[in-house]
Design a protein around this motif. Structure first.
Motif, short mmCIF file in Angstrom:
data_model
loop_
_atom_site.label_atom_id
_atom_site.label_comp_id
_atom_site.label_asym_id
_atom_site.label_seq_id
_atom_site.Cartn_x
_atom_site.Cartn_y
_atom_site.Cartn_z
N UNK A 160 -1.49 -20.34 -20.26
CA UNK A 160 -0.29 -20.66 -19.49
C UNK A 160 0.90 -19.81 -19.94
N UNK A 161 1.82 -19.59 -19.02
CA UNK A 161 3.06 -18.90 -19.33
C UNK A 161 4.17 -19.94 -19.29
N UNK A 162 4.56 -20.44 -20.47
CA UNK A 162 5.56 -21.50 -20.58
C UNK A 162 5.25 -22.65 -19.62
N UNK A 163 3.99 -23.07 -19.64
CA UNK A 163 3.56 -24.23 -18.86
C UNK A 163 3.00 -23.90 -17.50
N UNK A 164 3.22 -22.68 -17.02
CA UNK A 164 2.78 -22.32 -15.68
C UNK A 164 1.51 -21.50 -15.69
N UNK A 165 0.63 -21.81 -14.76
CA UNK A 165 -0.60 -21.03 -14.62
C UNK A 165 -0.26 -19.66 -14.02
N UNK A 166 -0.88 -18.61 -14.53
CA UNK A 166 -0.60 -17.25 -14.06
C UNK A 166 -1.77 -16.74 -13.23
N UNK A 167 -1.56 -16.67 -11.92
CA UNK A 167 -2.56 -16.06 -11.04
C UNK A 167 -2.34 -14.54 -11.04
N UNK A 168 -3.18 -13.82 -10.30
CA UNK A 168 -3.10 -12.35 -10.32
C UNK A 168 -1.70 -11.83 -10.01
N UNK A 169 -1.02 -12.45 -9.04
CA UNK A 169 0.27 -11.93 -8.60
C UNK A 169 1.42 -12.92 -8.79
N UNK A 170 1.28 -13.84 -9.72
CA UNK A 170 2.32 -14.85 -9.94
C UNK A 170 3.64 -14.24 -10.40
N UNK A 171 3.59 -13.18 -11.22
CA UNK A 171 4.79 -12.69 -11.90
C UNK A 171 5.23 -11.30 -11.47
N UNK A 172 4.63 -10.78 -10.39
CA UNK A 172 5.00 -9.42 -9.94
C UNK A 172 5.47 -9.48 -8.49
N UNK A 173 6.29 -8.51 -8.07
CA UNK A 173 6.75 -8.50 -6.68
C UNK A 173 5.57 -8.37 -5.71
N UNK A 174 5.68 -9.09 -4.61
CA UNK A 174 4.63 -9.03 -3.58
C UNK A 174 4.94 -7.96 -2.54
N UNK A 175 6.22 -7.62 -2.41
CA UNK A 175 6.62 -6.63 -1.41
C UNK A 175 7.43 -5.53 -2.04
N UNK A 176 8.41 -5.04 -1.31
CA UNK A 176 9.24 -3.94 -1.79
C UNK A 176 10.10 -4.39 -2.97
N UNK A 177 10.21 -3.53 -3.97
CA UNK A 177 11.03 -3.84 -5.14
C UNK A 177 11.65 -2.55 -5.66
N UNK A 178 12.81 -2.70 -6.25
CA UNK A 178 13.46 -1.57 -6.93
C UNK A 178 12.83 -1.46 -8.31
N UNK A 179 12.33 -0.29 -8.65
CA UNK A 179 11.66 -0.10 -9.94
C UNK A 179 12.59 0.53 -10.96
#
Length: 251
Positions: A216-235
């Protein structure tokens, strides 16, 4: 332009204040130590008098579920009331990528509540959702440690350097309100466990990183795309290896 930075003495706040002052703007670094407190409301109205932009980078001193929710709700209400009284034209707030995709994480739930208050405030706004800061990798590893083993999810991870976060916050603050969300992330994406392992190896930490899909990440389950942008993002511009070089050079 007069800009008030709530949490202006913190990690991102101090960097953002320096960028904006370097651009010739009048910037107030608001924090309790400077007599400006978003929880009690002390000094808020005085600080915001004549301000065009408010950047909210305040962070809760406690990460306990109830305390962090109360912090962001109380702080948000006080800040919005002072903004409305001062006629502030742009509210900028820093949130987290994936806040609405990990409901088991109490901190993320509190950031969702903060975002809802911003949208409902009636003040033009831009919410910046950032991925995790590279500066927090050590703390993240510690949170996943059991003995000499660090259990980390293989879910994707895309950490960003604090310098890149501050640059993005400053840019957004000087632009027109989006009345929506902007996402920012680091330039490299890899499994969570791999990045933490790279970090620990680079700093000479002997702990073993184990890939654990149930971690877990501070109590939350981490799926493949839980913590990354799903669409357009400024890098960001600072890659992981470059950030390591810079951070180790400062030690």
């Amino acid at each position: 332009m007069k800009i008030v930075v709530i949490g202006g003495t913190g990690l991102i706040g101090s960097k953002t204040v320096a960028i904006l002052r370097g651009g010739g703007h009048e910037v107030i670094a608001a924090s309790p130590k400077n007599g400006i407190n978003s929880i009690t409301g002390e000094g808020l109205q005085e600080a915001m008098a004549g301000a065009q932009v408010v950047i909210d980078l305040a962070n809760s001193p406690s990460f306990e579920d109830k305390a962090v929710l109360e912090f962001f709700e109380t702080s948000g209400r006080n800040v919005h009331a002072a903004e409305a009284a001062a006629g502030v034209r742009h509210h900028v707030a820093l949130s987290i990528v994936g806040t609405d995709r990990t409901p088991e994480n109490g901190y993320f739930r509190a950031k969702v509540a903060q975002e809802k208050l911003i949208v409902a405030s009636g003040i033009p706004y831009t919410i910046i959702r950032a991925t995790q800061f590279m500066e927090f990798l050590g703390g993240i590893a510690d949170a996943g440690t059991d003995g000499n083993v660090v259990r980390m999810s293989p879910g994707l991870f895309q950490p960003i350097a604090a310098d890149d976060v501050a640059a993005a916050v400053a840019d957004v603050a000087l632009a027109a309100p989006r009345n929506g969300v902007v996402e920012i992330a680091g330039p490299e994406r890899a499994p969570f466990n791999e990045i933490i392992a790279r970090y620990l190896k680079a700093v000479g930490d002997s702990r073993e990183v184990v890939c654990d899909p149930e971690a877990r990440y501070f109590g939350g389950r981490v799926e493949d795309h839980s913590l990354v942008p799903l669409g357009e993002a400024r890098l960001g511009r600072i890659g992981f290896d470059e950030w390591l070089r810079r951070s180790q050079a400062r030690v």
